[in-house]
Design a protein around this motif. Structure first.
Motif, PDB file in Angstrom:
ATOM      1  N   ASP A  15       0.816  -1.039   0.136  1.00 48.54           N
ATOM      2  CA  ASP A  15       0.121  -0.264   0.023  1.00 48.54           C
ATOM      3  C   ASP A  15       0.594   1.341   0.179  1.00 48.54           C
ATOM      4  O   ASP A  15       0.462   2.216  -0.442  1.00 48.54           O
ATOM      5  N   ALA A  16       2.124   1.067   0.406  1.00 46.06           N
ATOM      6  CA  ALA A  16       2.973   2.235   0.674  1.00 46.06           C
ATOM      7  C   ALA A  16       3.394   2.846  -0.778  1.00 46.06           C
ATOM      8  O   ALA A  16       3.795   3.709  -0.871  1.00 46.06           O
ATOM      9  N   LEU A  17       3.279   1.870  -1.599  1.00 49.49           N
ATOM     10  CA  LEU A  17       3.781   2.085  -2.986  1.00 49.49           C
ATOM     11  C   LEU A  17       2.712   2.782  -3.706  1.00 49.49           C
ATOM     12  O   LEU A  17       1.681   2.302  -3.610  1.00 49.49           O
ATOM     13  N   PRO A  18       3.028   3.727  -4.540  1.00 50.84           N
ATOM     14  CA  PRO A  18       1.979   4.396  -5.431  1.00 50.84           C
ATOM     15  C   PRO A  18       1.669   3.409  -6.552  1.00 50.84           C
ATOM     16  O   PRO A  18       1.846   3.898  -7.658  1.00 50.84           O
ATOM     17  N   ALA A  19       0.825   2.300  -6.334  1.00 55.52           N
ATOM     18  CA  ALA A  19       0.805   1.178  -7.351  1.00 55.52           C
ATOM     19  C   ALA A  19      -0.290   1.909  -8.385  1.00 55.52           C
ATOM     20  O   ALA A  19       0.027   1.539  -9.717  1.00 55.52           O
ATOM     21  N   ARG A  20      -1.102   2.790  -8.039  1.00 59.44           N
ATOM     22  CA  ARG A  20      -1.971   3.001  -9.134  1.00 59.44           C
ATOM     23  C   ARG A  20      -1.523   4.216 -10.059  1.00 59.44           C
ATOM     24  O   ARG A  20      -2.143   4.534 -11.223  1.00 59.44           O
ATOM     25  N   ARG A  21      -0.415   4.861  -9.540  1.00 60.12           N
ATOM     26  CA  ARG A  21       0.032   5.753 -10.594  1.00 60.12           C
ATOM     27  C   ARG A  21       1.253   5.274 -11.474  1.00 60.12           C
ATOM     28  O   ARG A  21       1.951   6.002 -12.127  1.00 60.12           O
ATOM     29  N   MET A  22       1.550   3.908 -11.102  1.00 57.08           N
ATOM     30  CA  MET A  22       2.759   3.432 -11.832  1.00 57.08           C
ATOM     31  C   MET A  22       2.502   2.974 -13.320  1.00 57.08           C
ATOM     32  O   MET A  22       1.249   2.337 -13.314  1.00 57.08           O
ATOM     33  N   ASP A  23       3.221   2.927 -14.127  1.00 60.13           N
ATOM     34  CA  ASP A  23       3.056   2.258 -15.347  1.00 60.13           C
ATOM     35  C   ASP A  23       3.505   0.969 -15.346  1.00 60.13           C
ATOM     36  O   ASP A  23       3.904   0.443 -14.129  1.00 60.13           O
ATOM     37  N   GLU A  48      -1.796  -7.499  -7.790  1.00 61.17           N
ATOM     38  CA  GLU A  48      -3.401  -7.557  -7.607  1.00 61.17           C
ATOM     39  C   GLU A  48      -3.834  -5.815  -7.365  1.00 61.17           C
ATOM     40  O   GLU A  48      -4.999  -5.527  -8.076  1.00 61.17           O
ATOM     41  N   GLN A  49      -3.417  -5.146  -6.757  1.00 64.17           N
ATOM     42  CA  GLN A  49      -3.965  -3.826  -6.428  1.00 64.17           C
ATOM     43  C   GLN A  49      -3.800  -3.184  -7.968  1.00 64.17           C
ATOM     44  O   GLN A  49      -4.674  -2.183  -8.213  1.00 64.17           O
ATOM     45  N   TRP A  50      -2.753  -3.290  -8.434  1.00 68.63           N
ATOM     46  CA  TRP A  50      -2.488  -2.518  -9.779  1.00 68.63           C
ATOM     47  C   TRP A  50      -3.736  -2.897 -10.762  1.00 68.63           C
ATOM     48  O   TRP A  50      -4.377  -2.142 -11.631  1.00 68.63           O
ATOM     49  N   VAL A  51      -3.808  -4.174 -10.801  1.00 67.29           N
ATOM     50  CA  VAL A  51      -4.904  -4.810 -11.730  1.00 67.29           C
ATOM     51  C   VAL A  51      -6.216  -4.357 -11.597  1.00 67.29           C
ATOM     52  O   VAL A  51      -7.170  -3.621 -12.184  1.00 67.29           O
ATOM     53  N   GLU A  52      -6.771  -4.280 -10.260  1.00 71.13           N
ATOM     54  CA  GLU A  52      -7.929  -3.565  -9.917  1.00 71.13           C
ATOM     55  C   GLU A  52      -8.294  -2.224 -10.354  1.00 71.13           C
ATOM     56  O   GLU A  52      -9.514  -1.656 -10.405  1.00 71.13           O
ATOM     57  N   GLY A  53      -7.278  -1.424 -10.328  1.00 74.03           N
ATOM     58  CA  GLY A  53      -7.317   0.001 -10.447  1.00 74.03           C
ATOM     59  C   GLY A  53      -6.862   0.376 -11.974  1.00 74.03           C
ATOM     60  O   GLY A  53      -6.539   1.742 -11.973  1.00 74.03           O
ATOM     61  N   GLU A  54      -6.733  -0.340 -12.604  1.00 73.92           N
ATOM     62  CA  GLU A  54      -5.878  -0.132 -14.131  1.00 73.92           C
ATOM     63  C   GLU A  54      -6.925  -0.629 -15.082  1.00 73.92           C
ATOM     64  O   GLU A  54      -7.433  -1.770 -15.249  1.00 73.92           O
ATOM     65  N   GLU A  55      -7.289   0.025 -16.087  1.00 76.19           N
ATOM     66  CA  GLU A  55      -8.075  -0.289 -17.313  1.00 76.19           C
ATOM     67  C   GLU A  55      -7.350  -0.390 -18.680  1.00 76.19           C
ATOM     68  O   GLU A  55      -7.931  -0.555 -19.584  1.00 76.19           O
ATOM     69  N   SER A  56      -6.000  -0.488 -18.335  1.00 79.95           N
ATOM     70  CA  SER A  56      -5.224  -0.579 -19.649  1.00 79.95           C
ATOM     71  C   SER A  56      -5.238  -1.786 -20.265  1.00 79.95           C
ATOM     72  O   SER A  56      -5.333  -3.008 -19.481  1.00 79.95           O
ATOM     73  N   VAL A  61      -0.806  -8.502 -18.946  1.00 81.81           N
ATOM     74  CA  VAL A  61       0.645  -8.705 -18.766  1.00 81.81           C
ATOM     75  C   VAL A  61       0.835  -8.729 -17.053  1.00 81.81           C
ATOM     76  O   VAL A  61       1.272  -9.530 -16.416  1.00 81.81           O
ATOM     77  N   ALA A  62       0.018  -7.802 -16.383  1.00 83.37           N
ATOM     78  CA  ALA A  62       0.194  -7.920 -15.049  1.00 83.37           C
ATOM     79  C   ALA A  62      -0.396  -9.116 -14.424  1.00 83.37           C
ATOM     80  O   ALA A  62       0.044  -9.567 -13.390  1.00 83.37           O
ATOM     81  N   LEU A  63      -1.693  -9.353 -14.993  1.00 87.29           N
ATOM     82  CA  LEU A  63      -1.988 -10.718 -14.537  1.00 87.29           C
ATOM     83  C   LEU A  63      -1.320 -11.861 -14.949  1.00 87.29           C
ATOM     84  O   LEU A  63      -1.096 -12.999 -14.011  1.00 87.29           O
ATOM     85  N   TYR A  64      -0.555 -11.869 -16.017  1.00 81.80           N
ATOM     86  CA  TYR A  64       0.172 -12.978 -16.246  1.00 81.80           C
ATOM     87  C   TYR A  64       1.334 -13.122 -15.199  1.00 81.80           C
ATOM     88  O   TYR A  64       1.660 -14.224 -14.761  1.00 81.80           O
ATOM     89  N   ASN A  65       1.810 -11.716 -14.834  1.00 84.64           N
ATOM     90  CA  ASN A  65       3.002 -11.723 -14.086  1.00 84.64           C
ATOM     91  C   ASN A  65       2.656 -12.209 -12.803  1.00 84.64           C
ATOM     92  O   ASN A  65       3.312 -12.760 -12.010  1.00 84.64           O
ATOM     93  N   LEU A  66       1.214 -12.010 -12.358  1.00 81.15           N
ATOM     94  CA  LEU A  66       0.879 -12.094 -11.018  1.00 81.15           C
ATOM     95  C   LEU A  66       0.636 -13.660 -10.736  1.00 81.15           C
ATOM     96  O   LEU A  66       0.907 -14.309  -9.887  1.00 81.15           O
ATOM     97  N   GLY A  67       0.063 -14.320 -12.034  1.00 85.88           N
ATOM     98  CA  GLY A  67       0.046 -15.854 -11.799  1.00 85.88           C
ATOM     99  C   GLY A  67       1.471 -16.303 -11.689  1.00 85.88           C
ATOM    100  O   GLY A  67       1.618 -17.577 -11.091  1.00 85.88           O
ATOM    101  N   THR A  68       2.517 -15.850 -12.367  1.00 86.54           N
ATOM    102  CA  THR A  68       3.797 -16.453 -12.404  1.00 86.54           C
ATOM    103  C   THR A  68       4.314 -16.246 -10.978  1.00 86.54           C
ATOM    104  O   THR A  68       5.014 -17.329 -10.357  1.00 86.54           O
ATOM    105  N   VAL A  69       4.194 -15.190 -10.265  1.00 86.03           N
ATOM    106  CA  VAL A  69       4.393 -14.964  -8.933  1.00 86.03           C
ATOM    107  C   VAL A  69       3.826 -15.987  -7.952  1.00 86.03           C
ATOM    108  O   VAL A  69       4.428 -16.801  -7.131  1.00 86.03           O
TER     109      VAL A  69
END
Length: 616
Positions: A15-23, A48-56, A61-69
């Motif tokens: 949460d301390a990271l500005p996940a929703r402002r990241m590319d 997970e946080q980024w995916v929920e707040g991002e419509e890109s 790719v984020a979901l794929y990486n999430l699956g890998t982790v």
């Protein structure tokens, strides 16, 4: 810690990271940093946080990486959900389909896993490789399918997938290796059958050592197969040996023998060695197990564990850590019971955790493993002219090299009718695994049957394909199908008891019977063998030498065939061998297990104690 959900600390870090402002690039870099810091749960939470707040559109790719982790965390259910979400956005995302298959396999849903890979590997399937080479993805999927089908003993399907893969690309050594061996398992002759652009040379040079042991009696080819594996798979450790880096400064007291194996359970190695561990003289040696054997719950497994002074379980322990543990335990002699067989861990030996490292029993051939200097043998199984093809030096015993177990439970003798054997027929028998069967020897068996009227051949039935192929081969020789009788697998006590129903066991070549030969001789049934040039082709000959029946050792296929026919046509001769074994077999040098253990201990003490003195 329960890794099924991220901890409160991990969530606060995420949460301390500005996940929703990241590319996406910043997100991946931050997640990679968390993983490097040993916080995969935080990395997953960040994705997970980024995916929920991002419509890109890059969400996939984020979901794929999430699956890998999540997969790396063994959170296979959550990883499956991540890949399925990615596929919901982009159904033709091939990499996600591939990885979804891995999660399904881990979750035990094997048919679904095959279907996921089939949707990538089949020629009529299309998809988006998302920057990857589509051919590589397809080959990856086919390799996964072939591997899982082979594990599930669906051999014909597995072979078909391998052929499909090799038609796409011939230079796949790992696929070629499995292709050769799966043809052996099915008695598909000739085993070396080119596919597409695959050459006979590629098949030969890609043959695994285990497969080569059953295909060639050339010791040079066996050595080259071992060296190829070691070159490709075994760590090249050149630093100070672990027994010097981590071992005790002073070695004293009893000789500490370590047994390294993943087969100390209901396995041929476990069945042979149980009494060895029990009979060690505790006034001068200690026996320590370092094993990753399956906990099969059998009385044999429990007996083996009781026979050890200590047991160090290495399941889930990496090779370097395992080697360090062996060194720290002060092991003087490390006996590797596995070699390069399935599940082996040769890298442990490459770190040299013991001053004396010995190969024994699991692989009746040279291993070429760096750090393994010795092999336990006798002068029959390893004659002088074999030594140039063996990287280890022999520890020669006067006893037979192969230990045995005199405490085996035996069921009551069954009737021939129970196994559909004719009461008055001469029964030839081979209970070796079918992958040891070769075209020349099987053809010889058919000629033997044709020359011994009314005789039958009693065989172990490994799978439906080898059975079909053997019956077809018999038909070509004019042998009626009812003269081949297939025995089911049964529990060890029944397996031993039924040897008494056979008149003569016919050995395989060049991969001789080992445990099977010991079993039939213990039960008083003679075995006819063909001894060649290699260790593995001389195993049964060694047993026959030490039990007192050298007359049953032949040295060419022609002699082997002639001797079998002579015995089959003269059943009284087979009966005389049985009488000899019943009167003298169990008291022979072959089954003098206390004497074997004392001699082995003497030899190991002679090797190890001078090294203790030198270390001082």
């Amino acid at each position: 810690m329960d890794m099924s959900q991220p901890s409160a600390q991990q969530l606060s870090q995420a949460d301390a990271l500005p996940a929703r402002r990241m590319d996406l690039g910043e997100l991946m870099a931050a997640a990679a940093q968390l993983q490097a810091q040993g916080q995969p749960g935080a990395a997953a939470a960040l994705y997970e946080q980024w995916v929920e707040g991002e419509e890109s559109p890059l969400r996939i790719v984020a979901l794929y990486n999430l699956g890998t982790v999540l997969s790396a965390m063994s959170e296979h259910g959550r990883a499956e959900a991540a890949y399925r979400r990615a596929l919901a956005y982009k159904p033709d995302f091939l990499q996600a389909r591939l990885n979804l298959g891995h999660q399904l396999e881990q979750l035990g849903r094997k048919e679904e896993a095959l279907q996921a890979w089939r949707s990538v590997g089949e020629p009529d399937q299309v998809g988006d490789p998302v920057g990857a080479d589509p051919l590589e993805l397809r080959l990856h999927a086919l390799r996964n399918m072939a591997r899982l089908l082979e594990q599930e003993r669906r051999y014909a399907e597995s072979e078909a997938v391998m052929r499909q893969s090799l038609l796409l690309r011939a230079d796949q050594s790992d696929v070629l290796q499995h292709y050769v061996h799966i043809r052996q398992k099915q008695c598909e002759w000739p085993v070396y059958q080119p596919v597409g652009e695959v050459t006979l040379n590629q098949l030969l040079t890609s043959t695994s050592l285990l497969a080569m042991l059953g295909l060639s009696d050339d010791p040079a080819l066996q050595l080259l197969s071992a060296q190829r594996f070691v070159s490709e798979k075994v760590v090249k450790y050149k630093d100070k040996p672990f027994h010097r880096r981590f071992g005790p400064a002073k070695r004293e007291g009893k000789l500490r023998i370590g047994y390294l194996s993943g087969d100390l359970c209901m396995h041929a190695v476990g069945m042979l060695t149980a009494e060895l561990f029990e009979l060690h003289d505790r006034s001068r040696v200690e026996a320590h197990a370092f094993c990753w054997s399956r906990e099969d719950g059998t009385p044999l497994r429990a007996r083996i564990l009781r026979g050890m002074d200590s047991v160090t379980r290495l399941v889930g322990v990496d090779d370097e850590t395992a080697a360090r543990a062996i060194a720290q335990a002060g092991i003087d002699v490390l006996i590797d019971l596995q070699g390069l067989t399935s599940g082996a861990r040769p890298n442990i030996l490459a770190y040299r955790p013991a001053p004396v490292q010995v190969s024994y029993l699991g692989l009746p051939a040279t291993t070429a493993i760096p750090g393994v200097d010795w092999i336990i043998a006798d002068r029959f199984v390893m004659p002088e002219d074999y030594l140039p093809y063996c990287t280890e030096r022999p520890i020669y015993l006067e006893h037979c090299y192969q230990v045995s177990d005199r405490q085996r439970e035996v069921a009551p003798k069954p009737s021939r009718a129970r196994y559909q054997l004719p009461e008055d027929a001469f029964v030839f028998c081979s209970f070796n695994n079918n992958h040891k069967f070769t075209e020349p020897v099987f053809d010889s068996w058919m000629r033997i049957l044709s020359q011994v009227p009314g005789s039958v051949l009693w065989l172990l039935s490994d799978n439906e394909w080898c059975r079909t192929n053997m019956l077809m081969r018999a038909q070509k020789h004019g042998i009626a199908p009812e003269r081949l009788i297939f025995a089911p697998r049964v529990a060890p006590p029944e397996y031993l008891a039924r040897f008494q129903l056979a008149d003569l066991v016919l050995d395989t070549f060049p991969f001789n019977a080992g445990t099977t030969a010991s079993d039939c001789l213990w039960m008083g049934t003679p075995i006819l063998t063909y001894s060649g040039r290699t260790h593995i082709s001389r195993m049964a000959g060694s047993l026959l030498t030490h039990v007192g029946l050298p007359d049953l050792i032949t040295h060419s296929l022609q002699e082997y065939e002639q001797r079998a026919i002579q015995i089959g046509q003269n059943p009284a001769r087979a009966a005389s061998y049985k009488r000899f074994l019943s009167e003298y077999g169990r008291s022979s040098l072959l089954f003098d297990i206390p004497g074997f253990v004392r001699e082995l201990e003497d030899k190991l003490l002679d090797l190890a104690l001078p090294l203790r003195d030198a270390a001082r």
